[in-house]
Scaffold this motif. Structure first.
Motif, PDB file in Angstrom:
ATOM      1  N   THR A  91      10.079  -2.710   1.646  1.00 27.80           N
ATOM      2  CA  THR A  91       9.134  -2.187   3.093  1.00 27.80           C
ATOM      3  C   THR A  91      10.085  -2.619   4.596  1.00 27.80           C
ATOM      4  O   THR A  91       9.092  -3.299   5.241  1.00 27.80           O
ATOM      5  CB  THR A  91       8.110  -3.838   2.824  1.00 27.80           C
ATOM      6  OG1 THR A  91       8.963  -4.982   2.256  1.00 27.80           O
ATOM      7  CG2 THR A  91       6.689  -3.112   1.493  1.00 27.80           C
ATOM      8  N   GLU A  92      10.996  -2.535   4.515  1.00 23.19           N
ATOM      9  CA  GLU A  92      12.234  -3.058   5.912  1.00 23.19           C
ATOM     10  C   GLU A  92      11.926  -1.778   6.694  1.00 23.19           C
ATOM     11  O   GLU A  92      11.507  -1.669   8.018  1.00 23.19           O
ATOM     12  CB  GLU A  92      13.355  -3.196   5.398  1.00 23.19           C
ATOM     13  CG  GLU A  92      13.090  -4.902   5.066  1.00 23.19           C
ATOM     14  CD  GLU A  92      15.030  -4.651   4.979  1.00 23.19           C
ATOM     15  OE1 GLU A  92      15.444  -3.542   5.426  1.00 23.19           O
ATOM     16  OE2 GLU A  92      15.263  -5.884   4.343  1.00 23.19           O
ATOM     17  N   LYS A  93      11.704  -0.393   5.766  1.00 27.32           N
ATOM     18  CA  LYS A  93      11.193   0.950   6.969  1.00 27.32           C
ATOM     19  C   LYS A  93      10.244   1.513   6.119  1.00 27.32           C
ATOM     20  O   LYS A  93       9.105   2.084   7.135  1.00 27.32           O
ATOM     21  CB  LYS A  93      12.314   1.532   6.008  1.00 27.32           C
ATOM     22  CG  LYS A  93      13.630   1.406   6.747  1.00 27.32           C
ATOM     23  CD  LYS A  93      13.733   1.384   7.841  1.00 27.32           C
ATOM     24  CE  LYS A  93      15.274   1.109   8.413  1.00 27.32           C
ATOM     25  NZ  LYS A  93      16.019   1.034   9.699  1.00 27.32           N
ATOM     26  N   ILE A  94       9.010   1.291   5.201  1.00 22.02           N
ATOM     27  CA  ILE A  94       8.168   1.535   4.946  1.00 22.02           C
ATOM     28  C   ILE A  94       6.441   0.386   5.139  1.00 22.02           C
ATOM     29  O   ILE A  94       6.934  -0.625   3.514  1.00 22.02           O
ATOM     30  CB  ILE A  94       7.673   2.520   3.317  1.00 22.02           C
ATOM     31  CG1 ILE A  94       9.374   3.690   3.932  1.00 22.02           C
ATOM     32  CG2 ILE A  94       7.049   3.252   3.108  1.00 22.02           C
ATOM     33  CD1 ILE A  94       8.982   4.229   2.022  1.00 22.02           C
ATOM     34  N   PRO A  95       5.575   0.573   6.185  1.00 22.46           N
ATOM     35  CA  PRO A  95       4.330  -0.597   4.718  1.00 22.46           C
ATOM     36  C   PRO A  95       3.890  -1.027   3.770  1.00 22.46           C
ATOM     37  O   PRO A  95       3.815   0.416   3.463  1.00 22.46           O
ATOM     38  CB  PRO A  95       3.846  -0.244   6.001  1.00 22.46           C
ATOM     39  CG  PRO A  95       3.882   0.844   6.715  1.00 22.46           C
ATOM     40  CD  PRO A  95       5.240   1.380   6.675  1.00 22.46           C
ATOM     41  N   LYS A  96       3.946  -2.172   3.336  1.00 21.46           N
ATOM     42  CA  LYS A  96       3.378  -1.639   2.312  1.00 21.46           C
ATOM     43  C   LYS A  96       2.067  -0.637   1.527  1.00 21.46           C
ATOM     44  O   LYS A  96       2.573  -0.439   0.217  1.00 21.46           O
ATOM     45  CB  LYS A  96       3.399  -3.071   1.121  1.00 21.46           C
ATOM     46  CG  LYS A  96       2.927  -3.019   0.095  1.00 21.46           C
ATOM     47  CD  LYS A  96       3.101  -4.833  -0.162  1.00 21.46           C
ATOM     48  CE  LYS A  96       2.403  -4.974   0.288  1.00 21.46           C
ATOM     49  NZ  LYS A  96       1.987  -6.971  -0.795  1.00 21.46           N
ATOM     50  N   PRO A  97       1.243  -0.584   2.687  1.00 29.18           N
ATOM     51  CA  PRO A  97      -0.241   0.284   1.738  1.00 29.18           C
ATOM     52  C   PRO A  97       0.509   1.731   1.817  1.00 29.18           C
ATOM     53  O   PRO A  97      -0.488   2.373   2.096  1.00 29.18           O
ATOM     54  CB  PRO A  97      -0.743  -0.274   3.424  1.00 29.18           C
ATOM     55  CG  PRO A  97      -0.533  -1.843   3.698  1.00 29.18           C
ATOM     56  CD  PRO A  97       1.064  -1.837   3.543  1.00 29.18           C
ATOM     57  N   ALA A  98       1.585   1.934   3.226  1.00 28.18           N
ATOM     58  CA  ALA A  98       2.361   3.615   3.382  1.00 28.18           C
ATOM     59  C   ALA A  98       2.917   3.444   2.205  1.00 28.18           C
ATOM     60  O   ALA A  98       3.698   5.328   1.614  1.00 28.18           O
ATOM     61  CB  ALA A  98       2.775   3.676   4.488  1.00 28.18           C
ATOM     62  N   LEU A  99       3.512   3.070   1.126  1.00 25.68           N
ATOM     63  CA  LEU A  99       4.194   3.274  -0.709  1.00 25.68           C
ATOM     64  C   LEU A  99       3.427   4.108  -1.249  1.00 25.68           C
ATOM     65  O   LEU A  99       2.397   4.586  -1.440  1.00 25.68           O
ATOM     66  CB  LEU A  99       4.273   2.110  -1.274  1.00 25.68           C
ATOM     67  CG  LEU A  99       5.476   0.935  -0.450  1.00 25.68           C
ATOM     68  CD1 LEU A  99       5.643  -0.079  -1.184  1.00 25.68           C
ATOM     69  CD2 LEU A  99       6.727   1.329  -0.556  1.00 25.68           C
ATOM     70  N   PRO A 100       4.432   5.344  -1.211  1.00 22.71           N
ATOM     71  CA  PRO A 100       3.624   6.379  -2.611  1.00 22.71           C
ATOM     72  C   PRO A 100       3.126   6.097  -3.280  1.00 22.71           C
ATOM     73  O   PRO A 100       4.077   5.797  -4.333  1.00 22.71           O
ATOM     74  CB  PRO A 100       4.535   7.980  -2.201  1.00 22.71           C
ATOM     75  CG  PRO A 100       6.574   6.702  -1.303  1.00 22.71           C
ATOM     76  CD  PRO A 100       5.747   5.824  -1.092  1.00 22.71           C
ATOM     77  N   LEU A 101       2.692   6.745  -4.155  1.00 17.05           N
ATOM     78  CA  LEU A 101       1.980   6.488  -5.491  1.00 17.05           C
ATOM     79  C   LEU A 101       1.618   8.113  -5.579  1.00 17.05           C
ATOM     80  O   LEU A 101       0.433   8.635  -6.024  1.00 17.05           O
ATOM     81  CB  LEU A 101       0.277   5.618  -5.887  1.00 17.05           C
ATOM     82  CG  LEU A 101       1.299   4.188  -5.540  1.00 17.05           C
ATOM     83  CD1 LEU A 101      -0.312   3.738  -5.461  1.00 17.05           C
ATOM     84  CD2 LEU A 101       2.104   3.695  -6.633  1.00 17.05           C
TER      85      LEU A 101
END
Length: 308
Positions: free
Chosen positions: A18-28
């Motif tokens: 989450t330093e580079k990707i906000p948690k809501p944008a994490l891919p699933l």
């Protein structure tokens, strides 16, 4: 009913992802946590949503707009600056968008679930408490702050705060149905907590907060690398019963991925766009997220994207 997704957190437990990707944008598996939350709202008839953002807010906004367009949702963004406002302060900041005499569906942005929420919503509308908290049975050995309810489902205490009475502890799912009276209990400025300040204040005034328990279905807060890994593997194998989601029986390879002809792909496996796989075995039960590089054997796990 209008929905609000709390997506302004820092995601500290998921660092360094989450330093580079906000948690809501994490891919699933081709989706994101945020899109799964928005889709959850649409299954309850929501057509308008407020999404909060703070950490890497531009990325959150981009993901939210894209997902809302696909789902046919009217989107409002509530940018929290210079600091995140917490679950209560976020509601206060967005009150002009929310306070219209409608029930508010409030979702923590790190929830992944296939629970059927319709009975909880129907009960909320029938009984008209100030709020309904969607609860799960408390897992053995869990360290979540408990929500204690009586035999009729009335909330007595949240994290030990509230009123007297004999209650059974449950796990809070991060999903509420709220009436605007809850917002009146929150500080008008700065960060605050909807549970410990809003709901607890109402409980101490004798107002009714309902706890609706759902034992069926799957649920995760996807708040740690371990839970994020588990969520991807559960989606891979179809353990979540979500519309349009089926178990991957074979090997899915995105057209934008680069896979060596000498790679040995074993089902089930999912290889996302921009991923690179060398001459190594991948799978079974492997998820190669977008932008990840696999140069060593990967089985029963997740390869994360490069963050450099």
């Amino acid at each position: 009913m209008i929905a609000m997704v709390l997506a302004a957190g820092l995601g500290t437990r998921l660092r360094p992802l989450t330093e580079k990707i906000p948690k809501p944008a994490l891919p699933l598996l081709g989706s994101t946590l945020l899109e799964e939350n928005l889709a959850l709202g649409t299954r309850l008839g929501v057509r308008e949503v407020v999404v909060t953002a703070h950490h890497l807010a531009d990325q959150v906004a981009r993901i939210a707009r894209s997902a809302a367009d696909r789902l046919g949702l009217k989107l409002h963004l509530s940018i929290e600056s210079p600091e995140p406002l917490g679950t209560g302060g976020a509601l206060v900041a967005a009150r002009p968008l929310l306070d219209r005499g409608e029930t508010i569906l409030l979702l923590n942005g790190d929830v992944l679930t296939d629970m059927d929420l319709r009975p909880a919503l129907e009960r909320h509308r029938a009984e008209r408490p100030a709020a309904t908290m969607v609860l799960r049975p408390m897992p053995a050995g869990a360290d979540f702050a408990p929500v204690e309810i009586d035999r009729e489902g009335a909330v007595l205490r949240i994290a030990g705060l509230g009123r007297e009475g004999e209650g059974v502890p449950h796990l809070f799912s991060g999903i509420h149905f709220l009436e605007s009276v809850v917002l009146d209990e929150l500080p008008t400025e700065g960060p605050s907590c909807i549970n410990r300040q809003g709901h607890v204040s109402l409980l101490r005034k004798g107002k009714r907060i309902l706890g609706h328990v759902i034992a069926d279905g799957r649920w995760s807060d996807v708040g740690t690398p371990e839970r994020y890994r588990e969520a991807n593997l559960d989606l891979l194998e179809g353990r979540y019963e979500l519309p349009g989601r089926e178990a991957i029986r074979g090997v899915f390879v995105s057209p934008e991925a680069k896979v060596s002809p000498e790679a040995e792909l074993r089902a089930p496996a999912w290889i996302g766009p921009g991923a690179r796989v060398g001459a190594v075995p991948v799978g079974p039960r492997a998820v190669v997220l977008p932008g990840a590089r696999v140069e060593a054997p990967l089985a029963d796990g997740v390869a994360y994207p490069e963050l450099g």
